[in-house]
Design a protein around this motif. Structure first.
Motif, PDB file in Angstrom:
ATOM      1  N   UNK A   1       0.833  -1.209   0.049  1.00  0.00           N
ATOM      2  CA  UNK A   1      -0.060   0.125  -0.176  1.00  0.00           C
ATOM      3  C   UNK A   1       0.873   1.200   0.084  1.00  0.00           C
ATOM      4  N   UNK A   2       0.972   2.198  -1.077  1.00  0.00           N
ATOM      5  CA  UNK A   2       1.544   3.397  -1.212  1.00  0.00           C
ATOM      6  C   UNK A   2       1.260   4.324  -0.174  1.00  0.00           C
ATOM      7  N   UNK A   3       2.009   4.912   0.631  1.00  0.00           N
ATOM      8  CA  UNK A   3       1.721   5.997   1.591  1.00  0.00           C
ATOM      9  C   UNK A   3       1.475   5.260   2.844  1.00  0.00           C
ATOM     10  N   UNK A   4       1.850   4.140   3.059  1.00  0.00           N
ATOM     11  CA  UNK A   4       1.328   3.197   4.333  1.00  0.00           C
ATOM     12  C   UNK A   4       2.135   3.763   5.536  1.00  0.00           C
ATOM     13  N   UNK A   5       3.520   4.179   5.321  1.00  0.00           N
ATOM     14  CA  UNK A   5       4.255   4.826   6.398  1.00  0.00           C
ATOM     15  C   UNK A   5       3.772   6.118   6.829  1.00  0.00           C
ATOM     16  N   UNK A   6       3.464   6.954   5.936  1.00  0.00           N
ATOM     17  CA  UNK A   6       2.961   8.211   6.226  1.00  0.00           C
ATOM     18  C   UNK A   6       1.719   8.148   6.956  1.00  0.00           C
ATOM     19  N   UNK A   7       0.787   7.351   6.486  1.00  0.00           N
ATOM     20  CA  UNK A   7      -0.414   7.211   7.267  1.00  0.00           C
ATOM     21  C   UNK A   7      -0.331   6.682   8.781  1.00  0.00           C
ATOM     22  N   UNK A   8       0.545   5.625   8.699  1.00  0.00           N
ATOM     23  CA  UNK A   8       0.756   5.182   9.990  1.00  0.00           C
ATOM     24  C   UNK A   8       1.469   6.196  11.144  1.00  0.00           C
ATOM     25  N   UNK A   9       2.156   6.917  10.514  1.00  0.00           N
ATOM     26  CA  UNK A   9       2.937   8.007  11.273  1.00  0.00           C
ATOM     27  C   UNK A   9       1.894   8.880  11.803  1.00  0.00           C
ATOM     28  N   UNK A  10       0.908   9.377  10.927  1.00  0.00           N
ATOM     29  CA  UNK A  10      -0.305  10.239  11.302  1.00  0.00           C
ATOM     30  C   UNK A  10      -0.989   9.735  12.347  1.00  0.00           C
ATOM     31  N   UNK A  11      -1.245   8.358  12.279  1.00  0.00           N
ATOM     32  CA  UNK A  11      -1.983   7.892  13.213  1.00  0.00           C
ATOM     33  C   UNK A  11      -1.436   7.885  14.684  1.00  0.00           C
ATOM     34  N   UNK A  12      -0.067   7.416  14.694  1.00  0.00           N
ATOM     35  CA  UNK A  12       0.692   7.674  15.952  1.00  0.00           C
ATOM     36  C   UNK A  12       0.594   8.922  16.354  1.00  0.00           C
ATOM     37  N   UNK A  13       0.847   9.979  15.521  1.00  0.00           N
ATOM     38  CA  UNK A  13       0.866  11.309  16.103  1.00  0.00           C
ATOM     39  C   UNK A  13      -0.314  11.742  16.806  1.00  0.00           C
ATOM     40  N   UNK A  14      -1.492  11.214  16.312  1.00  0.00           N
ATOM     41  CA  UNK A  14      -2.825  11.613  17.038  1.00  0.00           C
ATOM     42  C   UNK A  14      -2.759  11.334  18.436  1.00  0.00           C
ATOM     43  N   UNK A  15      -1.999  10.106  18.617  1.00  0.00           N
ATOM     44  CA  UNK A  15      -1.978   9.481  20.062  1.00  0.00           C
ATOM     45  C   UNK A  15      -1.166  10.345  20.882  1.00  0.00           C
ATOM     46  N   UNK A  16      -0.244  11.180  20.397  1.00  0.00           N
ATOM     47  CA  UNK A  16       0.696  11.969  21.231  1.00  0.00           C
ATOM     48  C   UNK A  16       0.290  13.331  21.274  1.00  0.00           C
ATOM     49  N   UNK A  17      -0.288  14.096  20.203  1.00  0.00           N
ATOM     50  CA  UNK A  17      -0.854  15.413  20.193  1.00  0.00           C
ATOM     51  C   UNK A  17      -2.155  15.494  19.655  1.00  0.00           C
ATOM     52  N   UNK A  18      -3.174  16.424  20.218  1.00  0.00           N
ATOM     53  CA  UNK A  18      -4.241  16.507  19.938  1.00  0.00           C
ATOM     54  C   UNK A  18      -4.541  18.001  19.455  1.00  0.00           C
ATOM     55  N   UNK A  19      -5.589  18.227  18.566  1.00  0.00           N
ATOM     56  CA  UNK A  19      -5.794  19.651  17.889  1.00  0.00           C
ATOM     57  C   UNK A  19      -6.473  20.501  19.162  1.00  0.00           C
ATOM     58  N   UNK A  20      -7.058  19.958  20.074  1.00  0.00           N
ATOM     59  CA  UNK A  20      -7.637  20.649  21.131  1.00  0.00           C
ATOM     60  C   UNK A  20      -9.301  20.969  20.993  1.00  0.00           C
ATOM     61  N   UNK A  21      -9.548  21.425  22.017  1.00  0.00           N
ATOM     62  CA  UNK A  21     -11.234  21.474  22.104  1.00  0.00           C
ATOM     63  C   UNK A  21     -11.841  22.572  21.084  1.00  0.00           C
ATOM     64  N   UNK A  22     -11.163  23.565  21.183  1.00  0.00           N
ATOM     65  CA  UNK A  22     -11.621  24.739  20.203  1.00  0.00           C
ATOM     66  C   UNK A  22     -11.404  24.329  18.808  1.00  0.00           C
ATOM     67  N   UNK A  23     -10.295  23.922  18.152  1.00  0.00           N
ATOM     68  CA  UNK A  23     -10.184  23.771  16.812  1.00  0.00           C
ATOM     69  C   UNK A  23     -11.181  22.413  16.372  1.00  0.00           C
ATOM     70  N   UNK A  24     -11.127  21.523  17.567  1.00  0.00           N
ATOM     71  CA  UNK A  24     -12.009  20.639  16.882  1.00  0.00           C
ATOM     72  C   UNK A  24     -13.589  20.852  16.965  1.00  0.00           C
ATOM     73  N   UNK A  25     -14.044  21.818  17.552  1.00  0.00           N
ATOM     74  CA  UNK A  25     -15.360  22.401  17.786  1.00  0.00           C
ATOM     75  C   UNK A  25     -15.570  23.237  16.501  1.00  0.00           C
ATOM     76  N   UNK A  26     -14.457  24.047  15.868  1.00  0.00           N
ATOM     77  CA  UNK A  26     -14.582  24.543  14.853  1.00  0.00           C
ATOM     78  C   UNK A  26     -14.728  23.979  13.638  1.00  0.00           C
ATOM     79  N   UNK A  27     -14.018  22.806  13.534  1.00  0.00           N
ATOM     80  CA  UNK A  27     -14.151  21.919  12.338  1.00  0.00           C
ATOM     81  C   UNK A  27     -15.448  21.233  12.283  1.00  0.00           C
ATOM     82  N   UNK A  28     -16.010  20.773  13.592  1.00  0.00           N
ATOM     83  CA  UNK A  28     -17.324  20.191  13.787  1.00  0.00           C
ATOM     84  C   UNK A  28     -18.133  21.109  13.136  1.00  0.00           C
ATOM     85  N   UNK A  29     -18.277  22.559  13.705  1.00  0.00           N
ATOM     86  CA  UNK A  29     -19.196  23.202  13.182  1.00  0.00           C
ATOM     87  C   UNK A  29     -19.230  23.651  11.753  1.00  0.00           C
ATOM     88  N   UNK A  30     -17.845  23.731  11.228  1.00  0.00           N
ATOM     89  CA  UNK A  30     -17.861  24.075   9.706  1.00  0.00           C
ATOM     90  C   UNK A  30     -18.440  22.956   8.993  1.00  0.00           C
TER      91      UNK A  30
END
Length: 292
Positions: free
Chosen positions: A106-135
């Motif tokens: 699968x092409x791009x497998x390593x990049x996607x796996x990195x993004x998955x692990x990245x979300x375990x360490x860092x979060x966008x926060x409550x306000x950015x998430x709310x803005x995305x959900x509202x948008x």
């Protein structure tokens, strides 16, 4: 059959361990027993008798009152809808994404796996998430509870590791017989991963059933509130209303028995479902932990 007899020290250690476990188990079960027994007591006994474990007079009034209460019934129904649909979405998305990321071609497998692990360490926060959900126009809809956290990164990694551990020869044999990718997934991979799927179904169900903070943020309509938000209104906010009931004639002041009954009913569905999935719990969690 040769059975080794325990030495004196080992016997004392066992006695100590079992004693600690019994005391610890009693400490955990006692509050649950108190809540259950109080839910069957009359309001007069609760107010006059003080602390008790077994009520003198048993009554179903608290449960009958709750079942006839439109607010509780609606919130219970909302919780069931959120849990059933949300679990179906999450487990489907998790298994499909994990299966795709387990393929080395699968092409791009390593990049996607990195993004998955990245979300375990860092979060966008409550306000950015709310803005995305509202948008996306998801405010005041159940989709605001389902889509933002549809895939749990840790569960995805475990499922991906399990799919990667399946012998490639099995796939080759199926492809020789003309098996396509979708049939490979549904006819071979899913049956082999029943234990893991059952385990994560349980985890997702518990998570959606206990949805509270997200519902409090994204759902403005009280008719859409799940059970946990209703319990907060009932158990926390209602405490002040009991002292100033004359100022809140439009509000419902719940009795102590009704509050305890609500706690029992809110925990009952998960307590019923858990024994059916327990046998898959340990096996399912270890299946994907061998290969990372």
């Amino acid at each position: 059959m040769n059975i080794r007899r325990l030495s004196g020290n080992e016997r004392y250690v066992d006695i100590f361990v079992y004693s600690v476990l019994i005391v610890w188990g009693a400490a955990i079960l006692f509050p649950l027993l108190y809540v259950l027994m109080t839910s069957f007591a009359t309001e007069n006994e609760y107010l006059t008798r003080g602390f008790f474990v077994i009520p003198r007079e048993w009554t179903w009034d608290a449960y009958l009152y709750l079942l006839a209460n439109d607010g509780f019934s609606q919130s219970f129904l909302n919780a069931v809808i959120i849990t059933v649909v949300g679990t179906a979405i999450s487990i489907s998305a998790t298994t499909l994404m994990a299966y795709g990321l387990s393929k080395k071609w699968f092409k791009g497998r390593s990049a996607i796996n990195f993004m998955v692990v990245f979300t375990m360490l860092f979060s966008g926060g409550m306000i950015p998430t709310y803005l995305v959900v509202n948008e996306f126009g998801l405010i005041n809809t159940f989709w605001s509870l389902w889509l933002p956290g549809a895939i749990a990164p840790f569960y995805l990694i475990v499922m991906r590791s399990f799919f990667s551990s399946i012998p490639y020869e099995l796939e080759e044999s199926a492809r020789v017989d003309g098996c396509g990718e979708w049939r490979m997934f549904f006819s071979i991979m899913l049956p082999l991963s029943k234990a893991s799927i059952a385990t994560f179904v349980l985890f997702y169900m518990v998570g959606y059933w206990n949805t509270y903070f997200s519902a409090l943020i994204y759902l403005n309509d009280s008719d859409m509130w799940p059970l946990q938000v209703f319990l907060r209104q009932m158990l926390v906010l209602n405490l002040d209303m009991e002292q100033t009931a004359s100022l809140f004639q439009q509000e419902i002041v719940y009795t102590p028995g009704a509050k305890m009954a609500a706690i029992v009913l809110s925990a009952l569905p998960m307590m019923i479902i858990y024994p059916f999935l327990q046998k898959h719990f340990n096996k399912g969690f270890l299946l994907g932990s061998v290969k990372g």
